[in-house]
Design a protein around this motif. Structure first.
Motif, PDB file in Angstrom:
ATOM      1  N   GLN A 106     -13.799   5.738  -4.499  1.00 29.28           N
ATOM      2  CA  GLN A 106     -12.987   4.524  -4.459  1.00 29.28           C
ATOM      3  C   GLN A 106     -13.226   3.764  -5.762  1.00 29.28           C
ATOM      4  N   SER A 107     -12.118   3.388  -6.406  1.00 28.57           N
ATOM      5  CA  SER A 107     -12.207   2.716  -7.705  1.00 28.57           C
ATOM      6  C   SER A 107     -11.290   1.506  -7.726  1.00 28.57           C
ATOM      7  N   GLU A 108     -11.761   0.433  -8.324  1.00 32.36           N
ATOM      8  CA  GLU A 108     -10.942  -0.757  -8.528  1.00 32.36           C
ATOM      9  C   GLU A 108     -10.641  -0.874 -10.015  1.00 32.36           C
TER      10      GLU A 108
ATOM     11  N   THR B 214      -8.417  -3.081 -12.914  1.00 34.51           N
ATOM     12  CA  THR B 214      -7.749  -4.356 -13.147  1.00 34.51           C
ATOM     13  C   THR B 214      -6.890  -4.248 -14.396  1.00 34.51           C
TER      14      THR B 214
ATOM     15  N   ASP C 260      -4.059  -5.711  -4.856  1.00 34.44           N
ATOM     16  CA  ASP C 260      -4.310  -7.034  -4.287  1.00 34.44           C
ATOM     17  C   ASP C 260      -2.985  -7.801  -4.272  1.00 34.44           C
TER      18      ASP C 260
ATOM     19  N   ALA D 135     -10.675   5.541 -13.825  1.00 37.51           N
ATOM     20  CA  ALA D 135     -11.853   5.426 -12.969  1.00 37.51           C
ATOM     21  C   ALA D 135     -12.975   6.259 -13.584  1.00 37.51           C
TER      22      ALA D 135
ATOM     23  N   THR E 205      -8.206   4.984  -3.691  1.00 38.79           N
ATOM     24  CA  THR E 205      -9.153   5.747  -2.889  1.00 38.79           C
ATOM     25  C   THR E 205      -8.695   7.195  -2.862  1.00 38.79           C
TER      26      THR E 205
ATOM     27  N   GLU F 123       0.835  -1.204   0.000  1.00 46.21           N
ATOM     28  CA  GLU F 123       0.000   0.000   0.000  1.00 46.21           C
ATOM     29  C   GLU F 123       0.864   1.246   0.000  1.00 46.21           C
TER      30      GLU F 123
ATOM     31  N   THR G 151      -6.938  -1.024  -5.865  1.00 49.05           N
ATOM     32  CA  THR G 151      -7.965  -0.137  -5.329  1.00 49.05           C
ATOM     33  C   THR G 151      -7.349   1.236  -5.107  1.00 49.05           C
TER      34      THR G 151
ATOM     35  N   ASP H 170      -3.838   0.623  -3.200  1.00 50.45           N
ATOM     36  CA  ASP H 170      -3.845  -0.654  -2.474  1.00 50.45           C
ATOM     37  C   ASP H 170      -4.016  -1.822  -3.454  1.00 50.45           C
TER      38      ASP H 170
ATOM     39  N   THR I 255      -5.710  -6.407  -9.436  1.00 52.44           N
ATOM     40  CA  THR I 255      -6.697  -5.360  -9.211  1.00 52.44           C
ATOM     41  C   THR I 255      -6.120  -4.406  -8.183  1.00 52.44           C
TER      42      THR I 255
END
Length: 145
Positions: free
Chosen positions: A96-98, A100, A131, A109, A85, A46, A83, A129, A81
């Motif tokens: 907040q967007s994910e 990939t 995965d 986003a 924020t 992160e 994230t 952040d 993926t």
């Protein structure tokens, strides 16, 4: 108003799980050069408190939206993926967007357009952040429209 691109600046509040230190992390993701990257080297990863530059180009202007974009790639173990924020200067979460990344690409986003002023845009901060898959983060920027 013409579109303005703003990029991360300064050092993040903290960076863990990447192969570079705080200052180098920012240098890799704000240099407008997709050949440099901050590469995830730990499943726990992160960067928080990533501040964005301020620009006089939108001072006194009406801001319709901001759109976060990132250029990244997989480190080879799958499709990571990440994230993202986005916060204002008072640490209120705006979005907040994910995103990939199945291959090296730039993903964006959804545009954020609620109650934007030059003061809000001047204080933007980001938490990144990923995965545990493994990501090479090449560029992060915001388009101000």
């Amino acid at each position: 108003m013409a579109e303005v691109i703003i990029r991360p600046t300064g050092e993040p509040a903290s960076t863990t799980g990447f192969d570079v230190t705080d200052a180098t992390f920012i240098a890799r993701i704000n240099d407008n050069d997709a050949s440099t990257a901050a590469t995830q080297n730990n499943a726990t990863c992160e960067a928080s408190g990533v501040e964005f530059e301020n620009s006089g180009d939108y001072s006194g202007q009406t801001i319709n939206s901001i759109t976060l974009s990132a250029t990244a790639a997989s480190t080879g173990r799958g499709s990571p993926t990440v994230t993202f924020t986005l916060f204002d200067s008072s640490n209120n979460q705006l979005q907040q967007s994910e995103l990939t990344f199945s291959s090296s690409s730039t993903q964006s986003a959804s545009a954020y357009s609620t109650s934007l002023t030059p003061t809000v845009v001047d204080g933007l901060k980001l938490t990144i952040d990923p995965d545990g898959t493994g990501v090479a983060l090449k560029e992060v920027f915001i388009t101000v429209d």
